[in-house]
Design a protein around this motif. Structure first.
Motif, PDB file in Angstrom:
ATOM      1  N   LYS A 285       0.716  -1.160  -0.116  1.00 47.52           N
ATOM      2  CA  LYS A 285       0.046   0.090   0.128  1.00 47.52           C
ATOM      3  C   LYS A 285       0.910   1.083  -0.050  1.00 47.52           C
ATOM      4  N   LEU A 286       0.636   2.068  -0.976  1.00 50.90           N
ATOM      5  CA  LEU A 286       1.450   3.102  -0.992  1.00 50.90           C
ATOM      6  C   LEU A 286       1.244   4.329   0.093  1.00 50.90           C
ATOM      7  N   PRO A 287       2.097   4.691   0.853  1.00 50.38           N
ATOM      8  CA  PRO A 287       1.822   5.871   1.995  1.00 50.38           C
ATOM      9  C   PRO A 287       1.333   7.148   1.511  1.00 50.38           C
ATOM     10  N   PRO A 288       0.844   8.010   2.351  1.00 52.35           N
ATOM     11  CA  PRO A 288       0.400   9.257   1.806  1.00 52.35           C
ATOM     12  C   PRO A 288       1.557  10.232   1.220  1.00 52.35           C
ATOM     13  N   SER A 289       1.299  10.964   0.336  1.00 53.08           N
ATOM     14  CA  SER A 289       2.406  12.004  -0.271  1.00 53.08           C
ATOM     15  C   SER A 289       3.571  11.027  -0.787  1.00 53.08           C
ATOM     16  N   SER A 290       3.347  10.092  -1.544  1.00 52.32           N
ATOM     17  CA  SER A 290       4.260   9.045  -1.979  1.00 52.32           C
ATOM     18  C   SER A 290       3.974   8.644  -3.404  1.00 52.32           C
ATOM     19  N   VAL A 291       5.204   8.394  -4.303  1.00 47.26           N
ATOM     20  CA  VAL A 291       4.986   7.779  -5.700  1.00 47.26           C
ATOM     21  C   VAL A 291       5.760   6.686  -5.686  1.00 47.26           C
ATOM     22  N   TRP A 292       5.101   5.595  -6.387  1.00 45.51           N
ATOM     23  CA  TRP A 292       5.959   4.510  -6.419  1.00 45.51           C
ATOM     24  C   TRP A 292       7.026   4.720  -7.540  1.00 45.51           C
ATOM     25  N   MET A 293       8.108   4.159  -7.434  1.00 46.97           N
ATOM     26  CA  MET A 293       9.309   4.334  -8.270  1.00 46.97           C
ATOM     27  C   MET A 293       8.843   3.930  -9.666  1.00 46.97           C
ATOM     28  N   GLU A 294       8.195   3.142  -9.955  1.00 52.77           N
ATOM     29  CA  GLU A 294       7.860   2.450 -11.278  1.00 52.77           C
ATOM     30  C   GLU A 294       7.180   3.625 -11.873  1.00 52.77           C
ATOM     31  N   ASP A 295       6.480   4.441 -11.307  1.00 61.66           N
ATOM     32  CA  ASP A 295       5.526   5.461 -11.933  1.00 61.66           C
ATOM     33  C   ASP A 295       6.266   6.720 -12.114  1.00 61.66           C
ATOM     34  N   ALA A 296       7.669   6.891 -11.864  1.00 58.95           N
ATOM     35  CA  ALA A 296       8.507   7.976 -11.750  1.00 58.95           C
ATOM     36  C   ALA A 296       9.621   7.798 -12.831  1.00 58.95           C
ATOM     37  N   LYS A 297       9.255   7.679 -14.109  1.00 58.24           N
ATOM     38  CA  LYS A 297      10.090   7.688 -15.287  1.00 58.24           C
ATOM     39  C   LYS A 297       9.703   8.126 -16.452  1.00 58.24           C
ATOM     40  N   LEU A 298      10.515   8.318 -17.212  1.00 55.22           N
ATOM     41  CA  LEU A 298      10.218   8.985 -18.623  1.00 55.22           C
ATOM     42  C   LEU A 298      11.381   8.357 -19.536  1.00 55.22           C
ATOM     43  N   LYS A 299      10.863   8.220 -20.832  1.00 54.40           N
ATOM     44  CA  LYS A 299      11.970   7.596 -21.628  1.00 54.40           C
ATOM     45  C   LYS A 299      11.876   8.328 -22.992  1.00 54.40           C
ATOM     46  N   GLY A 300      13.045   8.250 -23.850  1.00 49.11           N
ATOM     47  CA  GLY A 300      13.204   9.070 -24.964  1.00 49.11           C
ATOM     48  C   GLY A 300      14.035   8.228 -26.157  1.00 49.11           C
ATOM     49  N   LEU A 301      14.178   8.542 -27.208  1.00 45.77           N
ATOM     50  CA  LEU A 301      14.656   7.933 -28.237  1.00 45.77           C
ATOM     51  C   LEU A 301      15.420   9.179 -29.116  1.00 45.77           C
ATOM     52  N   GLU A 302      16.780   8.883 -29.790  1.00 42.35           N
ATOM     53  CA  GLU A 302      17.350   9.647 -30.472  1.00 42.35           C
ATOM     54  C   GLU A 302      18.010   8.962 -31.463  1.00 42.35           C
ATOM     55  N   ILE A 303      17.716   9.340 -32.881  1.00 42.07           N
ATOM     56  CA  ILE A 303      18.598   8.772 -33.994  1.00 42.07           C
ATOM     57  C   ILE A 303      19.924   9.679 -34.039  1.00 42.07           C
ATOM     58  N   CYS A 304      21.046   8.835 -33.922  1.00 44.16           N
ATOM     59  CA  CYS A 304      22.287   9.742 -34.070  1.00 44.16           C
ATOM     60  C   CYS A 304      22.693   9.984 -35.255  1.00 44.16           C
ATOM     61  N   HIS A 305      22.511  11.235 -35.794  1.00 43.75           N
ATOM     62  CA  HIS A 305      22.688  11.576 -37.146  1.00 43.75           C
ATOM     63  C   HIS A 305      24.480  12.141 -37.333  1.00 43.75           C
ATOM     64  N   PRO A 306      24.865  12.190 -38.523  1.00 43.28           N
ATOM     65  CA  PRO A 306      26.070  12.701 -38.648  1.00 43.28           C
ATOM     66  C   PRO A 306      26.270  14.162 -38.126  1.00 43.28           C
ATOM     67  N   GLU A 307      25.297  14.915 -38.126  1.00 42.83           N
ATOM     68  CA  GLU A 307      25.240  16.401 -37.593  1.00 42.83           C
ATOM     69  C   GLU A 307      26.103  16.549 -36.186  1.00 42.83           C
ATOM     70  N   GLU A 308      25.894  15.434 -35.649  1.00 43.28           N
ATOM     71  CA  GLU A 308      26.114  15.279 -33.905  1.00 43.28           C
ATOM     72  C   GLU A 308      27.401  14.548 -33.676  1.00 43.28           C
ATOM     73  N   ARG A 309      28.296  14.333 -34.939  1.00 43.57           N
ATOM     74  CA  ARG A 309      29.548  13.715 -34.520  1.00 43.57           C
ATOM     75  C   ARG A 309      30.501  14.457 -33.999  1.00 43.57           C
ATOM     76  N   ASN A 310      31.563  13.925 -33.168  1.00 42.16           N
ATOM     77  CA  ASN A 310      32.568  14.536 -32.873  1.00 42.16           C
ATOM     78  C   ASN A 310      33.888  14.666 -33.768  1.00 42.16           C
ATOM     79  N   ILE A 311      34.851  15.130 -33.572  1.00 40.63           N
ATOM     80  CA  ILE A 311      35.986  15.124 -34.320  1.00 40.63           C
ATOM     81  C   ILE A 311      36.618  13.784 -34.701  1.00 40.63           C
ATOM     82  N   PHE A 312      36.191  12.569 -34.092  1.00 39.95           N
ATOM     83  CA  PHE A 312      36.725  11.244 -34.195  1.00 39.95           C
ATOM     84  C   PHE A 312      35.546  10.431 -34.844  1.00 39.95           C
ATOM     85  N   ASN A 313      34.375  11.285 -35.276  1.00 40.83           N
ATOM     86  CA  ASN A 313      33.308  10.394 -36.142  1.00 40.83           C
ATOM     87  C   ASN A 313      32.523   9.664 -35.153  1.00 40.83           C
ATOM     88  N   ARG A 314      32.516   9.793 -33.913  1.00 42.02           N
ATOM     89  CA  ARG A 314      31.565   8.988 -32.883  1.00 42.02           C
ATOM     90  C   ARG A 314      30.715  10.290 -32.552  1.00 42.02           C
TER      91      ARG A 314
END
Length: 434
Positions: A285-314
């Protein structure tokens, strides 16, 4: 504008308020190394790096450019003793980000709150750290450096101002502060101009490693010679930082069991979430003024294009930090219900390079909370669509502060409990620093 900012400050806990009203010296005891230095415009930092390693500005030429670097193997030192020692002031650099005097460059740095995007600052710090190390290792007779210098670790970034103004010039300074055989610690400082004077905004410590021209094997770097008692202390602190990192890694919860105190914390939280109406370990049972850890997350996705490369092409490490920070900020904002402010960044380990074309998966998790503070862990991994395999590339740790007290995050599983304890360890370490 100013009354609003002061009102916000009064609402914050006393610790951060003290940080915001602290003195104007970015680094007490740090010797002045600026004599004879001409500041570099921030837009020229990456072009200087390309010139140093011979990187092409065109993506289609990157393979040929990397092939040409193979011939530089003969320029590598066989042992560190073959390289001339350097002084701290030899690597000292100043970089200007003229947000006040050149308004046309503000757009890139502006956020919706009319302040500076901290993610862009992370990119600039990463580029500057690499340039400082190339300055330390520069050989006068070599047109191009045989070294591939990359960021291995962001040890810590501590802020002493909550809001970075978008209409005042910013100055970055930094130098190599400690050297091993193949690694270098870089200390950097960021200041912003107010009424003609520069005031400190943040201090940062990065660790860089040198590798061969093909970025495959370690390479020796010039030793560092402290010249004064102040520099001796800075060098000793670099050695202590290394020992602390080893100690922290050795005690990792992925390797060692929690301490007795930590086990009691986890068990108390478990008992506090049991449903007293049943006699079952599974009924929670969730205590008052609390949030389950499983409900406290966000996710994202990035496609790594050449524009974001460094001087060694990573993919550029600063880009990875910016994306992780922005997801971490969004996670803290969603969790706390108001605008969060970054307090500290620590222990960002670059475990594996990210190749151009990768699918980068980011997961932001609230792992610890205390009063107004939110500790965020962002996990990044690359996904190979052909093999269906996932590989971790980075773990990021961010400490945010909210204007209002936030709910307590509560773990439900043993794995989440370990995330909670790890977040608590990072938070405690940050609070000791500030």
């Amino acid at each position: 504008m100013l009354p609003t900012r002061l009102c916000i400050m009064r609402k914050l806990p006393s610790v951060l308020a003290r940080m915001l009203t602290s003195g104007t010296s970015a680094s007490p005891g740090l010797p002045d190394m600026s004599e004879g230095q001409s500041p570099i415009h921030v837009n020229n930092v990456r072009s200087k790096l390309r010139d140093i390693v011979g990187a092409s500005t065109n993506w289609r030429d990157h393979v040929q450019a990397m092939q040409e670097r193979k011939a530089l193997h003969t320029l590598l030192a066989k042992q560190q003793e073959d390289l001339p020692p350097r002084r701290m002031k030899d690597s000292y650099l100043e970089v200007i980000l003229p947000l006040g005097s050149q308004p046309e460059i503000r757009e890139k740095y502006l956020n919706v709150y009319n302040s500076v995007r901290f993610g862009r600052i992370l990119e600039d710090l990463d580029s500057l750290g690499v340039l400082i190390c190339y300055t330390h290792t520069k050989q006068e007779m070599q047109q191009r450096s045989p070294l591939s210098i990359v960021t291995a670790l962001v040890d810590k970034i501590n802020l002493c101002q909550k809001i970075i103004r978008p209409d005042c010039d910013i100055k970055f300074t930094g130098n190599v502060s400690w050297v091993g055989k193949t690694s270098m610690e870089v200390r950097m400082h960021m200041l912003q101009q107010h009424d003609g004077d520069y005031s400190p905004v943040l201090d940062a410590t990065f660790v860089m490693v040198a590798r061969d021209p093909e970025n495959k094997r370690p390479a020796f770097v010039n030793p560092l010679i402290p010249e004064s008692p102040e520099e001796e202390e800075i060098f000793k602190q670099g050695e202590l930082n290394k020992l602390k990192r080893i100690e922290f890694s050795t005690a990792s919860l992925l390797k060692m069991a929690p301490t007795a105190e930590e086990r009691n914390i986890v068990h108390d939280m478990f008992l506090n979430t049991l449903d007293t109406r049943t006699v079952s370990f599974r009924s929670r049972k969730l205590p008052p003024s609390s949030v389950w850890m499983e409900d406290a997350k966000l996710k994202g996705l990035e496609i790594c294009h050449p524009e974001e490369r460094n001087i060694f092409n990573r993919i550029f490490g600063g880009f990875l930090m910016r994306k992780a920070y922005e997801l971490g900020w969004a996670t803290a904002c969603s969790y706390g219900g108001s605008r969060p402010f970054i307090v500290s960044v620590d222990d960002i380990m670059f475990q594996k390079p990210v190749e151009v074309g990768s699918l980068l998966l980011l997961s932001g998790q609230v792992c610890y909370t205390e009063k107004n503070y939110i500790q965020i862990r962002v996990h990044s991994e690359v996904y190979n669509a052909n093999t269906k395999e996932h590989h971790t590339t980075n773990i990021f740790h961010f400490t945010f502060i909210s204007e209002n007290e936030v709910p307590q995050v509560v773990p439900k599983t043993y794995g989440e409990s370990m995330l909670y304890l790890d977040g608590k360890r990072h938070f405690t370490a940050v609070m000791k620093e500030i």
